[in-house]
Enzyme design. Structure first.
Site, PDB file in Angstrom:
ATOM      1  N   THR A 180       0.823  -1.215   0.000  1.00 47.55           N
ATOM      2  CA  THR A 180       0.000   0.000   0.000  1.00 47.55           C
ATOM      3  C   THR A 180       0.856   1.263   0.000  1.00 47.55           C
ATOM      4  O   THR A 180       0.534   2.255  -0.673  1.00 47.55           O
ATOM      5  CB  THR A 180      -0.920   0.016   1.234  1.00 47.55           C
ATOM      6  OG1 THR A 180      -1.718  -1.161   1.237  1.00 47.55           O
ATOM      7  CG2 THR A 180      -1.810   1.243   1.246  1.00 47.55           C
TER       8      THR A 180
ATOM      9  N   CYS B 297      -5.217  -9.094   3.940  1.00 46.06           N
ATOM     10  CA  CYS B 297      -4.616  -8.849   2.625  1.00 46.06           C
ATOM     11  C   CYS B 297      -3.199  -8.304   2.740  1.00 46.06           C
ATOM     12  O   CYS B 297      -2.554  -8.049   1.721  1.00 46.06           O
ATOM     13  CB  CYS B 297      -5.477  -7.880   1.814  1.00 46.06           C
ATOM     14  SG  CYS B 297      -6.643  -8.697   0.709  1.00 46.06           S
ATOM     15  N   PHE B 298      -2.730  -8.048   3.957  1.00 43.84           N
ATOM     16  CA  PHE B 298      -1.328  -7.711   4.226  1.00 43.84           C
ATOM     17  C   PHE B 298      -0.887  -6.423   3.529  1.00 43.84           C
ATOM     18  O   PHE B 298       0.256  -6.301   3.097  1.00 43.84           O
ATOM     19  CB  PHE B 298      -0.409  -8.877   3.831  1.00 43.84           C
ATOM     20  CG  PHE B 298      -1.001 -10.217   4.149  1.00 43.84           C
ATOM     21  CD1 PHE B 298      -1.081 -10.645   5.461  1.00 43.84           C
ATOM     22  CD2 PHE B 298      -1.548 -11.014   3.154  1.00 43.84           C
ATOM     23  CE1 PHE B 298      -1.675 -11.854   5.770  1.00 43.84           C
ATOM     24  CE2 PHE B 298      -2.142 -12.218   3.456  1.00 43.84           C
ATOM     25  CZ  PHE B 298      -2.207 -12.651   4.771  1.00 43.84           C
ATOM     26  N   CYS B 299      -1.812  -5.475   3.416  1.00 45.44           N
ATOM     27  CA  CYS B 299      -1.509  -4.195   2.763  1.00 45.44           C
ATOM     28  C   CYS B 299      -0.977  -4.399   1.351  1.00 45.44           C
ATOM     29  O   CYS B 299      -0.085  -3.678   0.897  1.00 45.44           O
ATOM     30  CB  CYS B 299      -0.514  -3.380   3.592  1.00 45.44           C
ATOM     31  SG  CYS B 299      -1.132  -2.895   5.204  1.00 45.44           S
ATOM     32  N   ASN B 300      -1.513  -5.403   0.664  1.00 43.13           N
ATOM     33  CA  ASN B 300      -1.110  -5.669  -0.718  1.00 43.13           C
ATOM     34  C   ASN B 300      -2.342  -6.122  -1.495  1.00 43.13           C
ATOM     35  O   ASN B 300      -2.533  -7.302  -1.770  1.00 43.13           O
ATOM     36  CB  ASN B 300      -0.013  -6.734  -0.755  1.00 43.13           C
ATOM     37  CG  ASN B 300       0.617  -6.881  -2.137  1.00 43.13           C
ATOM     38  OD1 ASN B 300      -0.024  -6.611  -3.157  1.00 43.13           O
ATOM     39  ND2 ASN B 300       1.857  -7.318  -2.183  1.00 43.13           N
TER      40      ASN B 300
END
Length: 838
Positions: A143, A413-416
């Site tokens: 992100t 979503c792990f900032c992705n």
């Protein structure tokens, strides 16, 4: 070979090569990471652990040396300046380069380093004679990289997302080189390693973009600069800037060392530093400036130019000790890469081969490789678990169960978002619909219309052990595999034939990697959710009566229950239910998740005496008033705390209660209560027939929680019939199970889980609406009589409900007047219900 044999250390050694660092690795870990005893920590991609020796050496250093502000010229300041410069050199040495080639700009972290580039890059807009700059980024980006788009959009700069396969598929056969007639600056960003899947992208892409051979640089004339996001990569892998001379490399040091946090750096290639232009200038960055005239000259030194104000010099000094500890324990980053990759490869091999008793796979792995080499794959494994019918088990359920086993992992979503969409097959429109359904980044809404919104990630660090892998795999087998546990021996053997990783070369294989047996999210699964165990059978006819058998209030949040026969309702629910809570010395709410002894505190409410009494074994009873007089209310200290993510305003209940709680719990804490003039609304979606959102006390989700005795009995039967249980336990009696679920209302007369299908019910003369099902966590494993923990009934509930760990339903009352005491709930009252179509 059965699953037990496959999870042996001998099997691991045969499959995965190097382990440890040539000494007594187990003893080293036990000595340096004693706080991790009993914990399986598998979230190193988020933050790794720091060794005890690092802190000892660091605190000895700052306790014996005087470090002053490096902008002064005193002896203490000179010591700080020289030490900070020494650390800069160590950082560059770690990445195989020197100050002749690169400069280290310290920042608060990787995100701050990215923001610095975004704000300083010389973006140019479209002009008549020349096209404007392009900001290009790989869709498999964090992100914080994609967020540069917010800066460029305001300047009219084009943002171009690039899919990983496009880089080479649309490349040119020959190097394009620089076009002297076009000097428009463009920026291309890509991760050295995906923080989602652990995929390692070729470091040769750096030169490929700079030489305009790869897409999109090959199609756009101008000067191309490369930002290599190394945050995920450098945690477990070496990075040589001699091999990949990226222009900008942002990093966070806690990903490598665990400590210090809040410190990162931007490594800038000196030849590229000149293009960066700042607007703001802070202390230490000016060679000269005038306050009365727009005159400013920046300093020549690149690091000083971009480090506004005084750097966090004590944290920078800690890096010196971090490097010492890391190299003393491991020897090199190459050794760390071999060790962590072996653990990840072993876990991948077994998890991807694990099957239910009916032969269906247990996991859907999200990867672009089969973990053949640490050059193409990092120490990250991303997946979702599947039930025996092939349906995805929501990641929140996996997270809750993992916490019960003291396994720490990451979900979501792990900032992705880009990688998440690609692997899970989520379209842009579906992402928007998920938001409309209430799902936001970081929440626990793991399924929308049966489709996953995220996944589960485990990641390894240099101190990770074989036992970590073993405990994780056994946890999956115990909690999520329909017995008997089976292993796909054909697939496992195929993965084994790749052999243990050898000492690899520095050459990255071709980008055209076969996906082999990788499961892609685009292969659509059925969206029909199995109804097994959800009580969707024939329910009683609408209007038929049920009975209220128990009423409980919990005056102090997370403390013991107070059972009543008749109790008034207030505007927030049962009068005085969760009106108080215990907070630690930092003002953080204590719950049984971390402090199980809270359940041994037995609050009692005496309406006539206007007192709340706190009682516990071995303690004198203490009391606080139920209602404060106006003067005391005005004099009370206002506290702000958080409950279930909501900020709440509270009042402190005084030193006597605080001292009593601190003595009993063995830690400094205080009793606080919600301010009577403070209102907090229920976050759950308001029903169409409700005039206003219900108001809440210090409860988590809703005004009331109701459970069904028939559902309790079913879970009891499951616990007694479980074979090969995960722990030896004495069968819990009905009252013990009821107490663990900590409900306000207990009913009888319904079928198991029938309450899940209700929309409204009437108890006595009060109408309630059903606000949703209650998701359960490890707290239901706490024995409310002793404070001891067990894994039941959570495991049986999870097994029965096919991964959906819900038990009981939330209620809110529909009282247009909302006056306290106007309605009373009485044990023995008849209940009329209305069905709900979930």
């Amino acid at each position: 070979m059965d699953f037990h044999d496959l999870t042996s250390f001998e099997s691991f050694q045969q499959s995965c090569g190097r382990y440890g660092y040539g000494r007594n690795f187990r003893a080293e870990v036990e000595q340096e990471f004693r706080r991790s005893k009993g914990v399986t920590y598998l979230d190193h991609a988020a933050a790794t652990l720091y060794p005890e020796s690092l802190l000892r050496d660091y605190f000895r250093d700052i306790s014996t040396n005087m470090y002053g502000n490096p902008h002064s010229h005193s002896p203490s300041s000179s010591l700080t300046h020289d030490t900070v410069e020494r650390v800069r050199d160590r950082v560059l040495q770690h990445f195989n380069t020197t100050s002749k080639e690169y400069s280290v700009i310290f920042t608060s972290g990787c995100t701050a380093a990215l923001k610095l580039v975004a704000e300083s890059f010389p973006w140019s807009c479209d002009a008549k004679r020349e096209a404007g700059s392009f900001f290009c980024f790989l869709t498999d980006s964090h992100t914080s990289v994609v967020g540069i788009r917010g800066q460029t959009a305001a300047l009219g700069v084009v943002a171009l997302p690039v899919a990983p396969q496009e880089l080479t598929a649309r490349a040119k056969d020959r190097v394009q080189g620089e076009d002297a007639s076009c000097q428009t600056p463009h920026l291309f960003c890509y991760p050295a390693q995906s923080n989602f899947s652990g995929r390692k992208y070729p470091l040769s892409h750096v030169r490929g973009i700079q030489a305009r051979r790869l897409y999109p640089a090959c199609d756009l004339p101008g000067r191309w600069f490369v930002l290599l996001d190394a945050a995920s990569h450098v945690g477990c892998s070496p990075l040589s800037l001699q091999d990949c001379p990226a222009d900008f490399i942002p990093i966070s040091f806690y990903k490598i060392f665990g400590f210090p946090t809040g410190l990162g750096a931007l490594l800038v290639r000196n030849d590229a530093a000149g293009i960066l232009k700042k607007s703001y200038f802070g202390g230490g960055t000016a060679a000269a400036y005038l306050s009365g005239e727009d005159y400013y000259v920046q300093v020549e030194n690149i690091s000083d130019r971009f480090e506004d104000g005084t750097v966090s010099f004590l944290d920078i000094i800690a890096l010196n000790h971090a490097f010492e500890s890391l190299y003393r324990i491991t020897g090199s980053m190459h050794s760390i890469q071999q060790h962590t990759f072996g653990l990840a490869r072993y876990t991948y091999m077994l998890l991807s081969s694990l099957c239910h008793g009916n032969g269906r796979p247990v996991a859907q792995i999200y990867a672009e490789s089969q973990f053949e080499s640490p050059i193409t794959q990092g120490a990250i494994l991303n997946f979702n678990l599947l039930d025996s019918s092939g349906q995805i088990i929501g990641y929140s359920q996996v997270d809750r169960m993992a916490s019960l086993y003291n396994i720490h992992l990451r979900t979501g979503c792990f900032c992705n978002t880009g990688a998440c969409q690609a692997f899970l097959g989520i379209s842009n429109q579906q992402m928007k619909r998920n938001l409309q359904a209430g799902h936001v980044c970081g929440d626990n809404m793991d399924l929308v219309d049966g489709q996953p919104t995220g996944s589960v990630r485990v990641s390894f660090g240099y101190m990770s052990t074989f036992e970590d892998c073993q405990k994780f795999l056994k946890f999956v087998a115990e909690c999520f595999v329909e017995k008997p546990v089976m292993v796909d021996q054909v697939r496992l053997q195929k993965l084994k034939t790749a052999g243990p990783p050898s000492e690899e070369s520095n050459q990255h294989p071709s980008d055209e990697i076969s996906n082999g047996q990788v499961h892609k999210g685009a292969e659509k699964k059925s969206t029909e959710v199995s109804c097994k165990g959800f009580g969707h059978g024939d329910s009683k006819r609408s209007g038929e009566a049920y009975t209220l058998t128990n009423v409980y209030i919990y005056p102090v949040k997370s403390c013991g229950a107070y059972e009543v026969q008749d109790w008034p309702l207030g505007p927030l629910g049962l009068l005085y239910d969760r009106g108080w809570m215990v907070v630690n010395h930092n003002g953080v709410c204590l719950s049984q998740k971390r402090e199980t002894r809270l359940c041994l505190i037995r609050p009692q409410v005496n309406l006539a005496a206007n007192k709340l009494f706190l009682q516990a074994s071995g303690m004198e009873t203490v009391s606080v008033p139920l209602e404060d007089d106006a003067q005391r209310h005005a004099d009370s200290r206002v506290c702000r705390s958080k409950v279930c993510g909501d900020r709440v305003e509270t009042m402190d209940c005084g030193d006597e209660a605080a001292s009593w709680l601190s003595d009993f719990l063995g830690q400094p804490c205080r009793l606080i209560r919600q301010r009577p003039d403070y209102t907090r609304e229920m976050k759950k979606k308001k029903p169409a027939d409700a005039a206003d959102s219900p108001l809440l006390s210090l409860v988590n989700e809703a005004q009331y929680l109701m459970i069904n005795r028939a559902s309790v009995a079913l879970i009891q039967d499951l616990m007694s019939s479980r074979q090969d249980g995960c722990e030896a336990h004495q069968l819990l009696d009905t009252q013990s199970v009821i107490s663990r679920f900590r409900a306000n209302l207990v009913i009888a007369g319904a079928e198991p889980f029938e309450e899940d299908n209700w929309s409204h019910l009437i108890i006595g003369d009060t109408r309630f609406m059903v606000a949703g099902r209650c998701g359960r966590c490890q707290m239901i494993g706490v024995d409310q009589d002793t404070g001891t923990k067990s894994k039941e009934p959570l495991i049986s509930l999870s097994a029965y409900r096919a991964g959906k760990v819900t038990f009981g339903v939330y209620l809110s009352h529909q009282d247009p007047e909302g006056s306290a005491g106007a309605h009373v709930l009485s044990v023995g009252s008849l209940i009329r219900v209305e069905p709900h179509n979930y």
